[in-house]
Design a protein around this motif. Sequence first.
Motif, PDB file in Angstrom:
ATOM      1  N   GLU A 284     -22.813 -17.386  21.567  1.00 15.50           N
ATOM      2  CA  GLU A 284     -23.457 -18.280  20.607  1.00 15.50           C
ATOM      3  C   GLU A 284     -24.476 -17.521  19.762  1.00 15.50           C
ATOM      4  O   GLU A 284     -24.601 -17.754  18.561  1.00 15.50           O
ATOM      5  N   LEU A 285     -25.230 -16.589  20.384  1.00 16.71           N
ATOM      6  CA  LEU A 285     -26.161 -15.768  19.619  1.00 16.71           C
ATOM      7  C   LEU A 285     -25.414 -14.938  18.588  1.00 16.71           C
ATOM      8  O   LEU A 285     -25.854 -14.773  17.454  1.00 16.71           O
TER       9      LEU A 285
ATOM     10  N   LEU B  26     -19.423  -1.713  19.039  1.00 18.11           N
ATOM     11  CA  LEU B  26     -19.848  -1.865  17.646  1.00 18.11           C
ATOM     12  C   LEU B  26     -20.917  -2.941  17.524  1.00 18.11           C
ATOM     13  O   LEU B  26     -20.987  -3.861  18.340  1.00 18.11           O
ATOM     14  N   ALA B  27     -21.740  -2.812  16.482  1.00 15.82           N
ATOM     15  CA  ALA B  27     -22.798  -3.794  16.236  1.00 15.82           C
ATOM     16  C   ALA B  27     -23.150  -3.801  14.759  1.00 15.82           C
ATOM     17  O   ALA B  27     -22.940  -2.814  14.042  1.00 15.82           O
ATOM     18  N   GLU B  28     -23.716  -4.922  14.324  1.00 18.22           N
ATOM     19  CA  GLU B  28     -24.176  -5.033  12.941  1.00 18.22           C
ATOM     20  C   GLU B  28     -25.563  -4.417  12.812  1.00 18.22           C
ATOM     21  O   GLU B  28     -26.455  -4.682  13.628  1.00 18.22           O
ATOM     22  N   ARG B  29     -25.758  -3.586  11.779  1.00 16.92           N
ATOM     23  CA  ARG B  29     -27.060  -2.973  11.514  1.00 16.92           C
ATOM     24  C   ARG B  29     -27.843  -3.874  10.564  1.00 16.92           C
ATOM     25  O   ARG B  29     -27.382  -4.177   9.455  1.00 16.92           O
ATOM     26  N   LYS B  30     -29.020  -4.296  11.001  1.00 15.13           N
ATOM     27  CA  LYS B  30     -29.821  -5.215  10.192  1.00 15.13           C
ATOM     28  C   LYS B  30     -30.243  -4.591   8.868  1.00 15.13           C
ATOM     29  O   LYS B  30     -30.424  -5.294   7.870  1.00 15.13           O
TER      30      LYS B  30
ATOM     31  N   SER C 214     -21.651  -9.527  22.222  1.00 17.44           N
ATOM     32  CA  SER C 214     -23.065  -9.428  22.569  1.00 17.44           C
ATOM     33  C   SER C 214     -23.866 -10.109  21.466  1.00 17.44           C
ATOM     34  O   SER C 214     -23.298 -10.707  20.547  1.00 17.44           O
ATOM     35  N   GLU C 215     -25.191 -10.012  21.524  1.00 19.00           N
ATOM     36  CA  GLU C 215     -26.009 -10.725  20.546  1.00 19.00           C
ATOM     37  C   GLU C 215     -25.749 -10.252  19.121  1.00 19.00           C
ATOM     38  O   GLU C 215     -25.723 -11.051  18.184  1.00 19.00           O
TER      39      GLU C 215
END
Length: 217
Positions: free
Chosen positions: A8-9, A105-109, A63-64
């Motif tokens: 959900e996050l 992988l993750a999104e970079r703010k 993940s978040e």
Amino acid sequence: MNTTPPEELFIQSCGTDKKITDFLKDHVIDKKLITDEVVYQLEEGKLEGVYSDEMFFSNLVLSEHGFRFDMTTVTREKIYILDPDRKRGAIKKDFNGVSVFRYELAERKSTSRITGIMRLASSTVREHTMEGIAYGVYDLQLENSQLSWKEQQLLYRDMPADNDNYRPVAFDAKVRFHLENGKLRFEYIPKYYDFEPEKLTRKLSKDQYPAFVTKER
């Protein structure tokens, strides 16, 4: 204490990311793909490799701010020594086995872009050359039901060379998933570089690998 589930996050914080994970869920995860035999040459024609595999994608976890998943390959790859008439002789290396690679992988703010790494998690291949090797993953794009990204190897890995020697090399690649008549296609287009470990520089190798096309059957 934040008790919101990671999924959900992830949905709350990501837009493009969710479209990518939805594509993975709907079209990639739990699919079985097969790579038909590919032949390539190394060391300016002194060695010849023969490669085919079966490939599976699994374990998508959110993940978040990102996600991870595994790619498992059941590889059949042998490298042969070629005689002066370019006929196969003795087997120089046998890379048959099962390997699991993990994408994280993750999104970079700072840029709202997705980047990450790909690394080997485990392998049954004897004397494989991927231990301690990592790839940067970047330029993820989802357009017209096609998911693509680029991979860039960190530092160098070993490549079998003449006699019992190895030499330092690096691989980069373009990766693309797309559907063809409702079936998944996975394209891996490598670029192969000679690496200078003292200067940490690379140049495009005279040897080049063909594109690898893996298909859902």
